[in-house]
Design an enzyme around this catalytic site. Sequence first.
Site, short mmCIF file in Angstrom:
data_model
loop_
_atom_site.label_atom_id
_atom_site.label_comp_id
_atom_site.label_asym_id
_atom_site.label_seq_id
_atom_site.Cartn_x
_atom_site.Cartn_y
_atom_site.Cartn_z
N ASP A 1 18.11 -2.23 -17.89
CA ASP A 1 16.77 -2.82 -17.76
C ASP A 1 16.15 -2.55 -16.39
OD1 ASP A 1 17.07 -3.77 -20.30
OD2 ASP A 1 17.66 -5.78 -19.70
N ARG B 1 5.96 -10.31 -21.50
CA ARG B 1 7.15 -10.73 -22.26
C ARG B 1 8.32 -11.04 -21.31
NH1 ARG B 1 9.27 -6.73 -25.81
NH2 ARG B 1 10.70 -8.44 -26.07
N ARG C 1 17.12 0.69 -32.36
CA ARG C 1 18.09 -0.28 -31.83
C ARG C 1 18.77 -0.96 -33.03
NH1 ARG C 1 14.67 -3.53 -27.50
NH2 ARG C 1 16.66 -4.43 -26.92
N LYS D 1 15.08 -14.47 -18.89
CA LYS D 1 14.50 -14.27 -20.23
C LYS D 1 15.60 -14.05 -21.28
CE LYS D 1 13.09 -10.02 -21.78
NZ LYS D 1 13.51 -9.46 -23.00
N ASN D 2 16.53 -13.14 -20.97
CA ASN D 2 17.50 -12.79 -22.00
C ASN D 2 18.52 -13.88 -22.26
OD1 ASN D 2 16.14 -10.48 -22.57
ND2 ASN D 2 17.47 -9.12 -21.39
N CYS E 1 10.45 -4.67 -28.11
CA CYS E 1 10.31 -3.40 -27.39
C CYS E 1 11.06 -2.30 -28.13
CB CYS E 1 10.88 -3.52 -25.97
SG CYS E 1 9.72 -4.21 -24.80
#
Length: 417
Positions: free
Chosen positions: A304, A396, A121, A22-23, A116
């Site tokens: 994570d 997600r 952040r 995903k990232n 999220c």
Amino acid sequence: MEKLMITGGRPLQGTVSISGAKNSAIALIPAAILAESEVILDNLPLLSDVAVYSEILEELGAAVAWEGSQMRIDPSSIKSIPMPNGPVKKLRASYYMMGAMLGRFKEAIIGLPGGCNFEPRPIDQHIKGFEALGATVTNEHGAIHLHAKELRGTKIYLDVSSVGATINIMLAAARAKGATIIENAAKEPEIIDVATLLNSMGAIIKGAGTETIRIEGVSELHGCRHSIIPDRIQAGTYMIAAAATRGNVLIDNVIPKHMEALTAKMQEMGIGIEEYDESIRVLGSSSYEHVDVKALVYPGFATDLQSPMTSLLTQAQGVSVLSDFVYSNRFKHVPELVRMGAKIRVEGRSAIIEGGKLNAAKVKAADLRAGAALVIAGLTVSEGVTEVSGVEYIDRGYDHLVSNLRLLGADVWRQTE
Ligand code: EPU
């Protein structure tokens, strides 16, 4: 709205194949904006964040064709359109639109990202990088306005080795004039993946994966075909779920090197690990040792995986201390685990976890990885049904979670709330 229903207590057994990361995906899709011809991405995960990104690119005028795990992006008709609102607001990683649009058009207006929000952040390091490259950056009514007459390569020292800032600066600098050097760059595998794509597009980037990245700017980039690396966080989540349920699972399509911090910790707990070229087998057992874990930047233990690991440590004997040195307060899963009977208290950056049995409860995922933690916790509970709401967060980041868990023998289903 849907929720996940789990009747746990069954050891996970079998093989699970991990999708693309995903990232990586959510940086590679905007990176395609920098090309003048078609970019093909293979091994793309089927995730809501990826769908939002394809919406963003279509809004700009790109032709996007997404079939199964392949996305074809033709960015040749992309226009520089202000995006103060709309789909950019749904994603935290829409910040990559800033670097990509700046690189291609020398201007961008992008609404401040959502996503999220487990704690503040900031994106100050991204902005510092853009300004160092020659851009003017202002925040007007919640949207970031970026403009540059010309982007010029320079040396940028990041105060914190941020994944997002490192990638964003690479995107903008790929088409700047001259050389950019990023010092104290983040070293996560996803950064190498983005550099690999950009280099296949004709960029000249060296040192990705180390703390010094050198980007020699070029005037034009072209299309290419690229296969996304496996998702190390998904892989880690299944490894943890396998151990927490005392199962025996082969996690396939992984890069074992990316999993080293986790495998070392699991071995320290007494969990059996077999490593192969592209897969890892996790062999659970009836009793695990307590351990201390420190979440750090790569190659340290991934933040994570900190929430999923919390659930596993409830299954160990004795007291474990899990500290997060990337985010200071990423513990939204803890009160929910406590509702399930976990004995955990948070002190500063650390969760102190006393092993013990969990019970079924109705719990809520407040962010993506908190959701993964609650699913793992539910999988350990044999009596009653654990209900996890907030599934939209889990969607997600976890491709085919329910079908994968069912294939491994779990009793999990989705139910409309
Ligand atoms: N930070 C700053 N200023 C900045 C940027 C970051 O102070 O300008 C701080 C952050 O507050 C944090 C630390 O630096 O304390 C690291 O943040 P980083 O920028 O590396 O995180 P990110 O790029 O926003 C990515 C992943 C996250 C993952 C982190 C850390 C994406 C889209 N997100 O976020 O993934 O936790 O790196 O590895 O790639 C997730 O997948 O659940 C997730 C949240």
